[in-house]
Motif scaffolding. Structure first.
Motif, PDB file in Angstrom:
ATOM      1  N   ILE A  28       6.508   0.470  17.680  1.00 39.05           N
ATOM      2  CA  ILE A  28       8.025   0.430  16.833  1.00 39.05           C
ATOM      3  C   ILE A  28       7.261  -0.439  15.439  1.00 39.05           C
ATOM      4  CG2 ILE A  28      10.095   0.074  16.093  1.00 39.05           C
ATOM      5  CD1 ILE A  28      10.038   0.484  19.291  1.00 39.05           C
ATOM      6  N   LEU A  29       7.208   0.261  14.041  1.00 37.59           N
ATOM      7  CA  LEU A  29       6.830  -0.595  12.823  1.00 37.59           C
ATOM      8  C   LEU A  29       7.932  -1.049  12.264  1.00 37.59           C
ATOM      9  CD1 LEU A  29       3.543   1.486  12.284  1.00 37.59           C
ATOM     10  CD2 LEU A  29       3.781  -1.264  13.486  1.00 37.59           C
ATOM     11  N   TYR A  30       8.577  -2.178  11.894  1.00 38.83           N
ATOM     12  CA  TYR A  30      10.007  -2.421  11.549  1.00 38.83           C
ATOM     13  C   TYR A  30       9.111  -3.375   9.927  1.00 38.83           C
ATOM     14  CZ  TYR A  30      10.106  -7.319  13.794  1.00 38.83           C
ATOM     15  OH  TYR A  30       9.798  -8.564  13.097  1.00 38.83           O
ATOM     16  N   ILE A  31      10.091  -3.255   8.896  1.00 38.08           N
ATOM     17  CA  ILE A  31      10.598  -4.523   7.782  1.00 38.08           C
ATOM     18  C   ILE A  31      11.541  -5.089   7.506  1.00 38.08           C
ATOM     19  CG2 ILE A  31       9.853  -2.779   6.347  1.00 38.08           C
ATOM     20  CD1 ILE A  31       8.151  -6.223   6.173  1.00 38.08           C
ATOM     21  N   GLU A  32      11.496  -6.110   7.763  1.00 41.87           N
ATOM     22  CA  GLU A  32      13.543  -6.948   7.253  1.00 41.87           C
ATOM     23  C   GLU A  32      12.570  -6.984   5.643  1.00 41.87           C
ATOM     24  OE1 GLU A  32      14.048  -9.717   9.402  1.00 41.87           O
ATOM     25  OE2 GLU A  32      14.846  -8.457  11.271  1.00 41.87           O
ATOM     26  N   TYR A  33      12.735  -5.893   4.608  1.00 42.40           N
ATOM     27  CA  TYR A  33      12.554  -6.359   3.614  1.00 42.40           C
ATOM     28  C   TYR A  33      13.518  -6.965   2.531  1.00 42.40           C
ATOM     29  CZ  TYR A  33      15.056  -1.895   2.427  1.00 42.40           C
ATOM     30  OH  TYR A  33      16.629  -1.177   2.254  1.00 42.40           O
ATOM     31  N   ASP A  34      14.375  -7.702   2.597  1.00 47.32           N
ATOM     32  CA  ASP A  34      15.142  -8.443   1.461  1.00 47.32           C
ATOM     33  C   ASP A  34      14.430 -10.353   2.082  1.00 47.32           C
ATOM     34  OD1 ASP A  34      16.458  -8.432   4.755  1.00 47.32           O
ATOM     35  OD2 ASP A  34      18.074 -10.112   3.846  1.00 47.32           O
ATOM     36  N   ASP A  94       0.197  -1.005  -0.185  1.00 48.90           N
ATOM     37  CA  ASP A  94       0.352   0.055  -0.335  1.00 48.90           C
ATOM     38  C   ASP A  94       0.647   1.304  -0.015  1.00 48.90           C
ATOM     39  OD1 ASP A  94      -2.872   1.195   0.126  1.00 48.90           O
ATOM     40  OD2 ASP A  94      -2.557   1.876   2.062  1.00 48.90           O
ATOM     41  N   ALA A  95       2.419   1.163   0.397  1.00 49.78           N
ATOM     42  CA  ALA A  95       2.506   2.393   1.084  1.00 49.78           C
ATOM     43  C   ALA A  95       3.413   2.668  -0.615  1.00 49.78           C
ATOM     44  CB  ALA A  95       4.007   2.151   1.788  1.00 49.78           C
ATOM     45  N   MET A  96       3.940   1.335  -1.290  1.00 49.05           N
ATOM     46  CA  MET A  96       4.164   1.180  -2.492  1.00 49.05           C
ATOM     47  C   MET A  96       3.543   2.175  -3.482  1.00 49.05           C
ATOM     48  SD  MET A  96       7.031  -2.333  -2.697  1.00 49.05           S
ATOM     49  CE  MET A  96       5.742  -2.819  -2.467  1.00 49.05           C
ATOM     50  N   PHE A 135      11.400   2.173  -3.680  1.00 47.44           N
ATOM     51  CA  PHE A 135      10.714   3.095  -2.845  1.00 47.44           C
ATOM     52  C   PHE A 135      11.065   3.728  -1.630  1.00 47.44           C
ATOM     53  CE2 PHE A 135       7.795   2.996   0.552  1.00 47.44           C
ATOM     54  CZ  PHE A 135       7.337   4.199   1.027  1.00 47.44           C
ATOM     55  N   LYS A 136      11.690   2.555  -0.711  1.00 45.61           N
ATOM     56  CA  LYS A 136      12.463   3.024   0.120  1.00 45.61           C
ATOM     57  C   LYS A 136      13.668   4.432   0.010  1.00 45.61           C
ATOM     58  CE  LYS A 136      16.290   2.851   3.241  1.00 45.61           C
ATOM     59  NZ  LYS A 136      17.233   2.618   3.157  1.00 45.61           N
ATOM     60  N   GLU A 137      14.514   3.697  -0.313  1.00 47.66           N
ATOM     61  CA  GLU A 137      15.947   4.762  -1.342  1.00 47.66           C
ATOM     62  C   GLU A 137      15.178   6.099  -1.795  1.00 47.66           C
ATOM     63  OE1 GLU A 137      18.504   2.296  -3.315  1.00 47.66           O
ATOM     64  OE2 GLU A 137      18.917   1.314  -1.918  1.00 47.66           O
ATOM     65  N   ASN A 138      14.534   5.294  -2.820  1.00 48.29           N
ATOM     66  CA  ASN A 138      13.961   7.267  -3.514  1.00 48.29           C
ATOM     67  C   ASN A 138      13.154   8.120  -2.896  1.00 48.29           C
ATOM     68  OD1 ASN A 138      15.494   6.357  -6.158  1.00 48.29           O
ATOM     69  ND2 ASN A 138      13.842   5.669  -7.306  1.00 48.29           N
ATOM     70  N   THR A 139      11.593   7.434  -2.277  1.00 53.58           N
ATOM     71  CA  THR A 139      10.649   8.278  -1.257  1.00 53.58           C
ATOM     72  C   THR A 139      11.729   9.209  -0.123  1.00 53.58           C
ATOM     73  OG1 THR A 139       9.207   6.895  -2.036  1.00 53.58           O
ATOM     74  CG2 THR A 139       8.422   7.744  -0.267  1.00 53.58           C
ATOM     75  N   PHE A 176      11.161  -7.969  -2.458  1.00 56.57           N
ATOM     76  CA  PHE A 176      12.863  -6.876  -1.856  1.00 56.57           C
ATOM     77  C   PHE A 176      12.733  -5.917  -2.642  1.00 56.57           C
ATOM     78  CE2 PHE A 176      17.226  -6.806  -2.758  1.00 56.57           C
ATOM     79  CZ  PHE A 176      17.595  -6.428  -1.473  1.00 56.57           C
ATOM     80  N   ASP A 177      12.685  -6.013  -4.293  1.00 55.41           N
ATOM     81  CA  ASP A 177      13.050  -5.129  -5.581  1.00 55.41           C
ATOM     82  C   ASP A 177      12.783  -3.782  -5.695  1.00 55.41           C
ATOM     83  OD1 ASP A 177      15.836  -6.370  -6.194  1.00 55.41           O
ATOM     84  OD2 ASP A 177      14.442  -7.791  -7.822  1.00 55.41           O
ATOM     85  N   GLY A 178      10.756  -3.939  -5.122  1.00 54.38           N
ATOM     86  CA  GLY A 178      10.317  -2.786  -5.550  1.00 54.38           C
ATOM     87  C   GLY A 178      10.223  -2.150  -4.197  1.00 54.38           C
TER      88      GLY A 178
END
Length: 114
Positions: free
Chosen positions: A57-63, A12-14, A74-78, A68-70
């Motif tokens: 505290i909310l977290y995601i280990e996206y790897d 949803d965030a992406m 998103f994280k790096e560009n946003t 992952f790739d998307g």
């Protein structure tokens, strides 16, 4: 409360270009499971919960996720941040700052718990 973000929350965030507004006081952590600095932070999160009533505290280990790739893009560009862990802090629902790795003391300070 410490909890992992769901796939639905991340997708949803992406799609929307940002996470939903954060309610309350706490942190959003976007990271990868292998990161030694994240492992150190993850070890002290229960201490953060004890230090402040109602902290989220909310977290995601996206790897470790199928998206992952998307999500990394998103994280790096946003958030214009290519380091991990990446942390966004909130006070009473309002964005109050960001960082990468911080010690327990630094984390508590950024949440105004010291």
């Amino acid at each position: 409360m410490v909890r992992k973000l769901t796939e639905m929350e991340c997708r949803d965030a992406m799609e929307k270009g940002a996470f939903e507004p954060f309610e309350g006081t706490g942190a959003l952590i976007l990271t990868q499971s292998w990161c030694p600095q994240w492992k150190a932070m993850k070890n002290y999160l229960s201490d953060v919960e004890k230090a402040g009533d109602g902290i989220t505290i909310l977290y995601i280990e996206y790897d470790t996720e199928a998206f992952f790739d998307g999500f990394m893009e998103f994280k790096e560009n946003t958030y214009n941040n290519r380091e991990i862990p990446y942390v966004r802090y909130f006070q009473k629902g309002v964005f109050s700052g960001e960082s990468n790795y911080v010690s327990l003391r630094g984390f508590l300070h950024r949440l105004n718990l010291t």
